[in-house]
Design a protein around this motif. Structure first.
Motif, short mmCIF file in Angstrom:
data_model
loop_
_atom_site.label_atom_id
_atom_site.label_comp_id
_atom_site.label_asym_id
_atom_site.label_seq_id
_atom_site.Cartn_x
_atom_site.Cartn_y
_atom_site.Cartn_z
N ALA A 1 5.12 -5.52 -1.88
CA ALA A 1 4.11 -6.37 -1.25
C ALA A 1 3.10 -6.84 -2.29
CB ALA A 1 3.39 -5.61 -0.13
N TRP A 2 2.57 -8.06 -2.07
CA TRP A 2 1.57 -8.63 -2.97
C TRP A 2 0.44 -9.23 -2.15
CZ3 TRP A 2 6.74 -9.22 -3.13
CH2 TRP A 2 7.44 -8.81 -4.28
N ARG A 3 -0.77 -9.20 -2.69
CA ARG A 3 -1.86 -9.96 -2.10
C ARG A 3 -2.52 -10.80 -3.18
NH1 ARG A 3 -7.41 -8.51 1.32
NH2 ARG A 3 -7.62 -10.67 2.06
N ASP A 4 -2.60 -12.08 -2.93
CA ASP A 4 -3.17 -13.02 -3.90
C ASP A 4 -2.48 -12.87 -5.26
OD1 ASP A 4 -4.82 -15.09 -4.68
OD2 ASP A 4 -6.45 -13.75 -5.30
N GLY A 5 -1.16 -12.65 -5.23
CA GLY A 5 -0.37 -12.55 -6.45
C GLY A 5 -0.39 -11.20 -7.12
N LYS A 6 -1.20 -10.25 -6.62
CA LYS A 6 -1.29 -8.91 -7.22
C LYS A 6 -0.48 -7.93 -6.39
CE LYS A 6 -6.00 -9.65 -9.00
NZ LYS A 6 -6.28 -10.93 -8.32
N ALA A 7 0.32 -7.09 -7.07
CA ALA A 7 1.15 -6.10 -6.38
C ALA A 7 0.26 -5.09 -5.67
CB ALA A 7 2.07 -5.40 -7.37
N VAL A 8 0.68 -4.70 -4.48
CA VAL A 8 -0.02 -3.67 -3.70
C VAL A 8 0.91 -2.48 -3.56
CG1 VAL A 8 -1.23 -3.14 -1.56
CG2 VAL A 8 -1.23 -5.49 -2.43
N ASP A 9 0.47 -1.33 -4.04
CA ASP A 9 1.30 -0.12 -4.02
C ASP A 9 1.14 0.58 -2.67
OD1 ASP A 9 2.89 2.01 -4.72
OD2 ASP A 9 1.36 3.03 -5.90
N ARG B 1 -5.71 3.23 6.08
CA ARG B 1 -5.24 3.38 4.70
C ARG B 1 -4.67 2.06 4.17
NH1 ARG B 1 -3.97 8.87 3.11
NH2 ARG B 1 -4.79 10.32 4.66
N LEU B 2 -3.94 1.34 5.02
CA LEU B 2 -3.38 0.05 4.63
C LEU B 2 -4.50 -0.93 4.30
CD1 LEU B 2 -1.08 -2.02 4.31
CD2 LEU B 2 -1.13 -2.32 6.81
N ARG B 3 -5.53 -0.98 5.12
CA ARG B 3 -6.66 -1.87 4.86
C ARG B 3 -7.31 -1.56 3.51
NH1 ARG B 3 -8.94 -1.66 11.03
NH2 ARG B 3 -8.65 -3.88 11.52
N ALA B 4 -7.49 -0.28 3.21
CA ALA B 4 -8.11 0.11 1.95
C ALA B 4 -7.31 -0.40 0.76
CB ALA B 4 -8.27 1.63 1.89
N LYS B 5 -6.00 -0.32 0.85
CA LYS B 5 -5.17 -0.77 -0.27
C LYS B 5 -5.14 -2.29 -0.38
CE LYS B 5 -2.32 3.36 -0.64
NZ LYS B 5 -0.96 3.93 -0.71
N LEU B 6 -5.18 -2.98 0.76
CA LEU B 6 -5.16 -4.45 0.72
C LEU B 6 -6.46 -5.04 0.19
CD1 LEU B 6 -3.39 -5.25 4.13
CD2 LEU B 6 -2.43 -5.55 1.83
N THR B 7 -7.55 -4.28 0.28
CA THR B 7 -8.84 -4.77 -0.19
C THR B 7 -9.27 -4.15 -1.52
OG1 THR B 7 -10.00 -3.10 1.14
CG2 THR B 7 -9.64 -5.26 2.16
#
Length: 226
Positions: free
Chosen positions: A145-153, A200-206
């Motif tokens: 998964a990526w957000r704004d082009g940055k990988a999200v672990d 937890r998902l929100r924390a990683k996405l932000t």
């Protein structure tokens, strides 16, 4: 449905009971009584699912689970443990378990949970390589998964939650829907399991900046805008 199962448990009496009853249900059951043997077994043979105790000789169950997930194995795993505190359940699920069952347990319950997990894992083939919702992109095929082009672990649970939200972009996804799709439950347990993992998902996405992309619809579920 007949499954090829790996039962990882060091309690000989429990192994004998579960092995007998699961075989009577039509499953093939292999047994590993310590963590090192479990890792060797999944590396050598193909299994449909693993039933994994946590307190094992040689290598503990959580380390076994982390090892197989790091090696890219998507094998469904049910943790079977005497450790039943919420923090221990969250730790096991975040490490990549598909379910967490506190002892004592019957083979009938394990069989039902295995069937639920395998139902929940079925994904439509038309997803393609990537799906998008706003600045979020997910690849079901590559489990990334990526957000704004940055990988999200993300952990497996977090990824599957995000995937369901992206698949239903601009639509409300209820907690019951997430429990069915992500955990394979067809009932709603009396826990805040979904809310904990959404947090937890929100924390990683932000984590790399940007606002919270997930909207809460109070008393109903969640919505991810496009």
């Amino acid at each position: 449905m007949s499954l090829n199962l790996l039962l990882v448990e060091d309690d000989a009496a429990l192994v004998a009971m579960l092995e007998r009853d699961l075989r009577e249900m039509g499953h093939h059951v292999s047994v590993a009584m310590d963590g090192r043997s479990a890792v060797e077994a999944v590396t050598r043979d193909r299994f449909d699912a693993m039933i994994l105790d946590l307190m094992l000789p040689t290598v503990d169950g959580l380390s076994v689970l982390q090892r197989i997930r790091q090696d890219g194995m998507g094998l469904p795993v049910i943790i079977l443990s005497a450790l039943g505190r919420p923090v221990e359940k969250v730790e096991g699920l975040d490490a990549g378990a598909d379910d967490y069952v506190v002892k004592p347990v019957t083979a009938a319950e394990l069989n039902a949970r295995l069937n639920a997990i395998l139902r929940g894992r079925r994904q439509p083939a038309q997803d393609g390589d990537t799906l998008r919702a706003g600045d979020i992109v997910v690849s079901p095929a590559r489990f990334r998964a990526w957000r704004d082009g940055k990988a999200v672990d993300l952990s497996k649970i977090e990824f599957n939650l995000l995937l369901e939200l992206v698949r239903n972009v601009d639509s409300i996804v209820t907690r019951a829907m997430l429990l069915e799709k992500v955990w394979g439950y067809d009932f709603e347990p009396a826990t805040n399991l979904v809310d904990v993992h959404i947090r937890r998902l929100r924390a990683k996405l932000t984590a790399n900046g940007g606002g919270d992309p997930i909207s809460t619809v109070r008393g109903v579920g969640y919505l991810l805008p496009g």
